[in-house]
Design a protein around this motif. Sequence first.
Motif, PDB file in Angstrom:
ATOM      1  N   VAL A 123       0.838  -1.203   0.000  1.00 11.59           N
ATOM      2  CA  VAL A 123       0.000   0.000   0.000  1.00 11.59           C
ATOM      3  C   VAL A 123       0.872   1.251   0.000  1.00 11.59           C
ATOM      4  CG1 VAL A 123      -1.642   1.354   1.359  1.00 11.59           C
ATOM      5  CG2 VAL A 123      -1.984  -1.106   1.096  1.00 11.59           C
ATOM      6  N   SER A 158       1.040   3.935  -3.019  1.00 13.80           N
ATOM      7  CA  SER A 158       0.687   5.331  -2.713  1.00 13.80           C
ATOM      8  C   SER A 158       1.810   6.269  -3.133  1.00 13.80           C
ATOM      9  CB  SER A 158       0.388   5.492  -1.227  1.00 13.80           C
ATOM     10  OG  SER A 158      -0.671   4.647  -0.822  1.00 13.80           O
ATOM     11  N   LEU A 162       1.801   6.673  -6.892  1.00 13.70           N
ATOM     12  CA  LEU A 162       0.719   7.549  -7.340  1.00 13.70           C
ATOM     13  C   LEU A 162       1.062   9.011  -7.086  1.00 13.70           C
ATOM     14  CD1 LEU A 162      -2.132   7.902  -8.446  1.00 13.70           C
ATOM     15  CD2 LEU A 162      -3.008   7.589  -6.133  1.00 13.70           C
ATOM     16  N   ILE A 202      -6.531   8.019  -9.642  1.00 13.18           N
ATOM     17  CA  ILE A 202      -6.780   8.132  -8.196  1.00 13.18           C
ATOM     18  C   ILE A 202      -8.023   7.338  -7.807  1.00 13.18           C
ATOM     19  CG2 ILE A 202      -7.435   9.732  -6.358  1.00 13.18           C
ATOM     20  CD1 ILE A 202      -5.649  11.813  -7.707  1.00 13.18           C
ATOM     21  N   ILE A 203      -9.097   7.482  -8.626  1.00 13.82           N
ATOM     22  CA  ILE A 203     -10.336   6.751  -8.325  1.00 13.82           C
ATOM     23  C   ILE A 203     -10.105   5.245  -8.411  1.00 13.82           C
ATOM     24  CG2 ILE A 203     -12.674   6.272  -9.160  1.00 13.82           C
ATOM     25  CD1 ILE A 203     -12.821   9.212 -10.019  1.00 13.82           C
ATOM     26  N   TYR A 237      -7.258   3.665  -8.141  1.00 13.33           N
ATOM     27  CA  TYR A 237      -6.376   3.247  -7.051  1.00 13.33           C
ATOM     28  C   TYR A 237      -7.142   3.182  -5.730  1.00 13.33           C
ATOM     29  CZ  TYR A 237      -2.868   3.627  -3.388  1.00 13.33           C
ATOM     30  OH  TYR A 237      -2.128   3.424  -2.254  1.00 13.33           O
ATOM     31  N   SER A 238      -7.941   4.208  -5.461  1.00 14.72           N
ATOM     32  CA  SER A 238      -8.714   4.233  -4.208  1.00 14.72           C
ATOM     33  C   SER A 238      -9.686   3.073  -4.157  1.00 14.72           C
ATOM     34  CB  SER A 238      -9.475   5.561  -4.082  1.00 14.72           C
ATOM     35  OG  SER A 238      -8.583   6.651  -4.098  1.00 14.72           O
ATOM     36  N   SER A 239     -10.338   2.817  -5.303  1.00 14.15           N
ATOM     37  CA  SER A 239     -11.286   1.699  -5.355  1.00 14.15           C
ATOM     38  C   SER A 239     -10.586   0.365  -5.125  1.00 14.15           C
ATOM     39  CB  SER A 239     -11.996   1.703  -6.711  1.00 14.15           C
ATOM     40  OG  SER A 239     -12.873   0.601  -6.813  1.00 14.15           O
ATOM     41  N   LEU A 249      -7.740  -0.115  -3.594  1.00 13.00           N
ATOM     42  CA  LEU A 249      -7.286  -0.173  -2.209  1.00 13.00           C
ATOM     43  C   LEU A 249      -8.447  -0.481  -1.267  1.00 13.00           C
ATOM     44  CD1 LEU A 249      -4.851   0.170  -0.362  1.00 13.00           C
ATOM     45  CD2 LEU A 249      -5.389   2.597  -0.195  1.00 13.00           C
ATOM     46  N   TYR A 250      -9.595   0.159  -1.546  1.00 17.16           N
ATOM     47  CA  TYR A 250     -10.783  -0.097  -0.718  1.00 17.16           C
ATOM     48  C   TYR A 250     -11.201  -1.562  -0.811  1.00 17.16           C
ATOM     49  CZ  TYR A 250     -15.673  -0.056   0.739  1.00 17.16           C
ATOM     50  OH  TYR A 250     -16.870  -0.352   1.336  1.00 17.16           O
ATOM     51  N   GLN A 251     -11.178  -2.082  -2.047  1.00 19.71           N
ATOM     52  CA  GLN A 251     -11.565  -3.482  -2.241  1.00 19.71           C
ATOM     53  C   GLN A 251     -10.583  -4.428  -1.544  1.00 19.71           C
ATOM     54  OE1 GLN A 251     -14.349  -4.632  -3.480  1.00 19.71           O
ATOM     55  NE2 GLN A 251     -15.068  -2.556  -3.959  1.00 19.71           N
ATOM     56  N   LYS A 311     -11.362  -4.225   2.056  1.00 20.88           N
ATOM     57  CA  LYS A 311     -12.654  -4.874   2.273  1.00 20.88           C
ATOM     58  C   LYS A 311     -12.509  -6.395   2.214  1.00 20.88           C
ATOM     59  CE  LYS A 311     -17.199  -4.203   2.605  1.00 20.88           C
ATOM     60  NZ  LYS A 311     -17.818  -3.410   3.688  1.00 20.88           N
TER      61      LYS A 311
END
Length: 521
Positions: free
Chosen positions: A10, A14, A17, A276-277, A279-281, A283-285, A288
């Motif tokens: 992570v 990051s 990015l 960014i979207i 990557y964020s998605s 990372l969130y997944q 999760k």
Amino acid sequence: MGKKLFVLLVILMSLSLVGIIFVQAYFINNTFKNEEEQFTFNVKKALTYTSDKVVKLEYEKYVDELKKLLAQGTVPDSTDLRSILVYKQNESANQIIVYNTGVLEENFKIPSFIDIGLDSLTFSKYTGITTKQVFKNTDLDNDLAIAPDETINSIYSLNKLQMATFEAQYREEAKNTPIHLRVSKSTINELLSKKLLENNIDIDFEFSIYHKDLATKVQSDNFELQQAKLGVPIFLDNNDESEYTLYINFPERNKFILSSIIGMTLLAIIFTVIIIIAYSSALYQLIKQRQISQIKTDFINNMTHEFKTPIATINLALDAIRNPKIINDQDKVKRYLGMIKDENKRMHAQVENVLRISKLEKNELNISKERVKLHDLVTDAIAHIELIVENRNGYVKTHFEAPNCDVLANETHFTNVIVNMLDNAVKYSNDEPKIDIYTENVGNNILLKIQDQGNGMSKSVQKRVFEKFYREHTGDVHNVKGHGLGLAYVKRIVDDHQGYVSVESEKGKGSTFIIKLPLIS
């Protein structure tokens, strides 16, 4: 994947990015600076061109006026002839060639047309005269008394010398002339506009000519010196110096420069936002999935823990029945068989809960609805847990204050919803379970509130209590059995009935579950 490796990945992602964003910002900034430098270069070209052109136009006007005066036959005040005599002998032809070159200087005093404050000005005109004479050698004794065989006369203007003199005089005389009499605003505006358009600069601008630090009459209406970043000297004197400076500024300068790179900038921003979207998605997944993996592990552990007891009970009951002393005792056999049946039902109920949630997620569970009275469903649900509550010296009280309780619902599933919430109220009450059930009409809806005085829950738990498999972490202590499926099932069924379920709770002070359903007439 280990926790340390996951955190390292992570961090690296990051940093990558952030690095990409900074690199793009760096290139965009460099591009902007390059465009700014090109803009400044083109503007300086336009200013220099305008400065030179204004001087040239004024000088041409000056020369034209002089030519007109000369054409009118202006008489010189004085003349001065400087001559040079050159001899060249040609022995083969028995000749001597004499060249006589002279420069005639004529001074004219004429009315001033540069500054009306001056009565007159003086200028000099230079004219060159060349003659060629050829003599025979024998004629030299007569002291050139005999006329030459051939005489060539040519009169011409010495342009370079004349122009230099004119220009010097023009500059000296023009220095004393007010700037607004030498050039107009319209001329400056026209010349600047023309040159700027040639360099693809098509935006509004303001200009002004300043005498040292003082503004002159030659300026546009909205010019502000504080905003002017570019200027060039204008009307240089004979020492290439000037007290006048032509300034220019552009109110929309930055906007114009940005417009040249706006396409590239927008594309860079759009792609960066997409990255960014994404990557964020991702990372969130990932987070999760780790949470789900942990929850599923807990679920399997809890399921194993809950199945372990009934299986052990069933095994003990079967071993007891096979005992010769007990197999002939009908009462004990019936008792053990009843225990086996109850434990089997308990395991079946747990499996059924898992299957129902799975079918709900796949939309395979057929839920037919019909008109039912919510008060009747509540009464049926209470019957399922009434004996357990009484056994623990608790109570379930109803407060039916809704005059209209007709809803469109599936009787079986919605009864299970209420049973699940009542069961939670019982399980999470360490002391006697005390449960109050309220109904009331709010507009075209009915509210069902199930309030207990149990353990309650924190704000963080309230946000996730309806998630599948979620259970509040209590360390390794499992005082309350369950898999985190009951309230997830409640939410799915209520949502399917176009309703809304929420919880209000405070740690140590109990919880209130609220279901809102639309009424039917």
